[in-house]
Design a protein around this motif. Sequence first.
Motif: not given
Length: 350
Positions: A15-19, A105-106, A111-112, A155-156
């Motif tokens: 789910i990306p940030g709202e646009q 591995a993450f 960043y999902s 990192n994000n």
Amino acid sequence: MKFWNSKLKNSTEYIPGEQPGDVDTYIKLNTNENPFPPSKAVLDALRNSCNESLRRYPDPEAKDLRSAFAAKNGLKAENVFVGNGSDEIFSLIFRGFIEGTQTAAFPYPSYSLYNTLAEFNGIKYETVNLGKNFEYNMDGFLKKKYSLAVIANPNNPTGTLCGIKDIKSFLGKFKGLLVIDEAYNEFYGDTALDLVEDFDNLIVTRSFSKSYSLAGLRIGLAVACSDIIKGFLKIKDSYNIDRLALAGALAALNDTKGFNYNIQMLRNNKEYMEEMLQALGFTVVPSRANFVLVKHGKKKALELYESLKEKKILVRYFTSPAVSDYIRISVGTMMEIKTLVKELSVILEA
Ligand code: PMP
């Protein structure tokens, strides 16, 4: 879902940030875009490329852009690949550089999209927790025989950094493929690009979406040994980068003055934003990117997010437990930051 395959059915949606459709009515500080427009040189190059040549396919290998990036960074063009945003590069990595029987591995939180893309491509993964202050714990990636590790650096959504010395010593021990996602690198430097010469199990990715103000153009780069780059060229869609994007990105690379000016303004604004948020009582996670992760003892993160949205200011709220006490705010223009701070002080007093 009648025709969906099992990987598609069973994977978690990113789910990306709202646009929002009426985006211009918001102060948009939720997706880490650059608040400043692309430079005049870039916009001119884009306009000049809007011509008859658009009837022709673009260069399938993006040779000019690869050479320009290589020349600027002391690399060879054979070590550079161009993707449709760095997101496309991650997708190609899961498709072409790990087997379905192996495990990736993450870090967590991170960043999902890595998780989502791995799932779409039938790749198993595990997560390695960041420390108490969101610091990297590279030893966690050595606990098992991971075939692939992807590290966002910075990192994000935390903005925290893994030092190049730590990456180098990790590479001395790690036998899998290491991807360092440097989407936010240019704001504060400290790159792993130079390590590519010495390690054939390293891919460094870059993005034009953040520091070059070109999120809408979709350009990302991968830097790696020539063998990996050949793999990328083999697996990519035939014409993955369009003519306009190639022209715009090339102009952006050549416009060093415009780039440096943009970065300096961004840093000034970030410093100001951090000071103002701290003055309002926020705890600010030290960030080396164009965003900050913050929390406040007096108000819940979700409430802050919702109250700001009511005031037409978008920030990012994550339900993920490690960061659900925080909101992430992208650095804006001075005007945007001033409005944000004004509205936050009203919300905090209420
Ligand atoms: N990596 C990280 C860590 C990011 O936060 C983002 C943007 N959300 C990207 C990559 C995506 O970059 P691009 O626009 O180049 O696909």
